[in-house]
Design a protein around this motif. Structure first.
Motif, PDB file in Angstrom:
ATOM      1  N   SER A   1      34.499  -0.760   6.892  1.00 54.75           N
ATOM      2  CA  SER A   1      35.685  -1.546   7.252  1.00 54.75           C
ATOM      3  C   SER A   1      35.589  -2.972   6.729  1.00 54.75           C
ATOM      4  O   SER A   1      36.604  -3.572   6.346  1.00 54.75           O
TER       5      SER A   1
ATOM      6  N   GLY B   1      36.123  -2.956   2.859  1.00 55.29           N
ATOM      7  CA  GLY B   1      37.425  -2.460   2.427  1.00 55.29           C
ATOM      8  C   GLY B   1      37.462  -0.989   2.073  1.00 55.29           C
ATOM      9  O   GLY B   1      38.505  -0.491   1.620  1.00 55.29           O
TER      10      GLY B   1
ATOM     11  N   ALA C   1      39.927   0.705   4.339  1.00 56.69           N
ATOM     12  CA  ALA C   1      41.268   0.212   4.021  1.00 56.69           C
ATOM     13  C   ALA C   1      41.789   0.864   2.745  1.00 56.69           C
ATOM     14  O   ALA C   1      42.963   1.235   2.654  1.00 56.69           O
TER      15      ALA C   1
ATOM     16  N   VAL D   1      38.210   0.948  -4.169  1.00 56.59           N
ATOM     17  CA  VAL D   1      37.904  -0.314  -3.487  1.00 56.59           C
ATOM     18  C   VAL D   1      36.397  -0.567  -3.465  1.00 56.59           C
ATOM     19  O   VAL D   1      35.945  -1.692  -3.712  1.00 56.59           O
TER      20      VAL D   1
ATOM     21  N   GLY E   1      35.292  -8.518   0.194  1.00 63.81           N
ATOM     22  CA  GLY E   1      35.759  -7.530   1.153  1.00 63.81           C
ATOM     23  C   GLY E   1      36.904  -8.045   2.009  1.00 63.81           C
ATOM     24  O   GLY E   1      37.896  -7.337   2.236  1.00 63.81           O
TER      25      GLY E   1
ATOM     26  N   ILE F   1      40.034  -8.245  -0.220  1.00 60.89           N
ATOM     27  CA  ILE F   1      40.603  -6.929  -0.508  1.00 60.89           C
ATOM     28  C   ILE F   1      41.264  -6.350   0.737  1.00 60.89           C
ATOM     29  O   ILE F   1      42.341  -5.745   0.658  1.00 60.89           O
ATOM     30  N   ASN F   2      40.638  -6.532   1.897  1.00 60.24           N
ATOM     31  CA  ASN F   2      41.259  -6.075   3.144  1.00 60.24           C
ATOM     32  C   ASN F   2      42.613  -6.737   3.356  1.00 60.24           C
ATOM     33  O   ASN F   2      43.573  -6.101   3.801  1.00 60.24           O
TER      34      ASN F   2
ATOM     35  N   VAL G   1      45.089  -5.221   0.739  1.00 67.62           N
ATOM     36  CA  VAL G   1      45.465  -3.859   1.125  1.00 67.62           C
ATOM     37  C   VAL G   1      46.336  -3.879   2.373  1.00 67.62           C
ATOM     38  O   VAL G   1      47.314  -3.119   2.484  1.00 67.62           O
TER      39      VAL G   1
END
Length: 301
Positions: A45, A48, A51, A93, A116, A119-120, A123
């Motif tokens: 998590s 990512g 996600a 990812v 991370g 990217i989270n 997304v």
């Protein structure tokens, strides 16, 4: 048992088994990622991975068009299209984080965490946009919402088979990576000098972690922080050796998610939250605690 009672008992057992398999898969994936990136803060998590799997699954749901849940329920709540897209999203990812998280040929932990988080966020924005586009179709919008926060209800043998198969395949890499991940703890140079094939070990561990995380998201949606909390607790109890940690995560992850689900049912009854929401409320402060605790070490990363 009467037919109705037998049906209810079957649903309960199915839910219990799916919950246990998902918990085991996410905890195991988290331990593998922590071994590859050599840091306790790595998790599906955080980096990512989940996600990305959720994004892939959401795209697959939208590809089903206006039929939404009707198509998904007819083929099984996690049809092949959702599974494949979830894996591709998680793999994409994870690969991107691994590429962007390297500084001078080595993984930089602050960079990994920042990548991370970024990217989270990206997304999350894409998922919000997809949900807004799907508002005209209530069934599709509801399916996207369910995938975003996780759901353990109304599961069947297709989810058990998918997550179970992914977990069995992923667990098969333990004899080929556990000892090597222990040696990797001392540094990539020392591990390579001892004969560790870094490319092979990282590829096997990342593929196994991606497969387990993607199968879990495809089956029940995005449930965060299991892969962070469980390996950390087990590491405190059983030590840092991955030869012990990886098998223990299979058991500990299942017990952890089952206990969270049972606690919610006991305390909240029918008002219980979705598992992704509950784990965010538990895992978010836990992650913050680990960050604060690691401030001194982070200055040397």
């Amino acid at each position: 048992l009467e037919p109705t009672q037998a049906w209810i008992v079957g649903l309960r057992w199915t839910r219990t088994l799916v919950t246990a398999l998902v918990g085991a898969s996410l905890a195991y994936a988290g331990a593998l990622l922590q071994g590859v990136f050599r840091n306790d803060l790595a998790a599906p998590s955080i980096l990512g991975t989940t996600a990305g799997a959720s994004l892939g699954a959401s795209i697959a749901i939208l590809a089903a068009g206006g039929q939404g849940l009707e198509i998904l329920n007819r083929l099984g709540p996690a049809p092949v299209l959702v599974q494949v897209c979830a894996f591709l999203g998680a793999a994409g990812v994870t690969w991107l984080v691994a590429i962007l998280g390297r500084v001078g040929g080595r993984f930089s932990i602050p960079t990994l965490l920042l990548v991370g988080i970024a990217i989270n966020a990206v997304v999350g924005g894409i998922l919000a946009a997809l949900q807004s586009f799907a508002l005209a179709d209530f069934e599709v919008a509801r399916a996207l919402f369910a995938w975003g926060f996780g759901h353990l209800d109304d599961k069947g043998t297709s989810e058990i088979a998918m997550v179970g198969a992914a977990l069995v395949v992923g667990a098969c890499v333990i004899p080929f990576v556990a000892r090597e991940l222990d040696m990797l703890e001392a540094g990539e140079e020392d591990a390579a000098a001892l004969g560790v094939n870094l490319v092979r070990v990282k590829a096997l561990a990342l593929l196994a972690a991606t497969l387990c995380a993607a199968a879990s998201v495809a089956a029940v949606g995005q449930i965060a922080f299991v892969g962070l909390v469980v390996p950390h607790i087990l590491r405190l109890l059983a030590g840092r050796s991955y030869r012990k940690l990886l098998p223990l995560c299979l058991l500990g992850g299942a017990a952890f998610l089952l206990s969270i689900d049972a606690s919610q049912r006991a305390l909240l009854g029918d008002m219980r939250l979705r598992p992704g929401v509950t784990l965010s409320l538990v895992g978010g402060p836990f992650f913050l605690f680990l960050l604060v605790k690691s401030r001194k070490r982070m200055t040397s990363w």
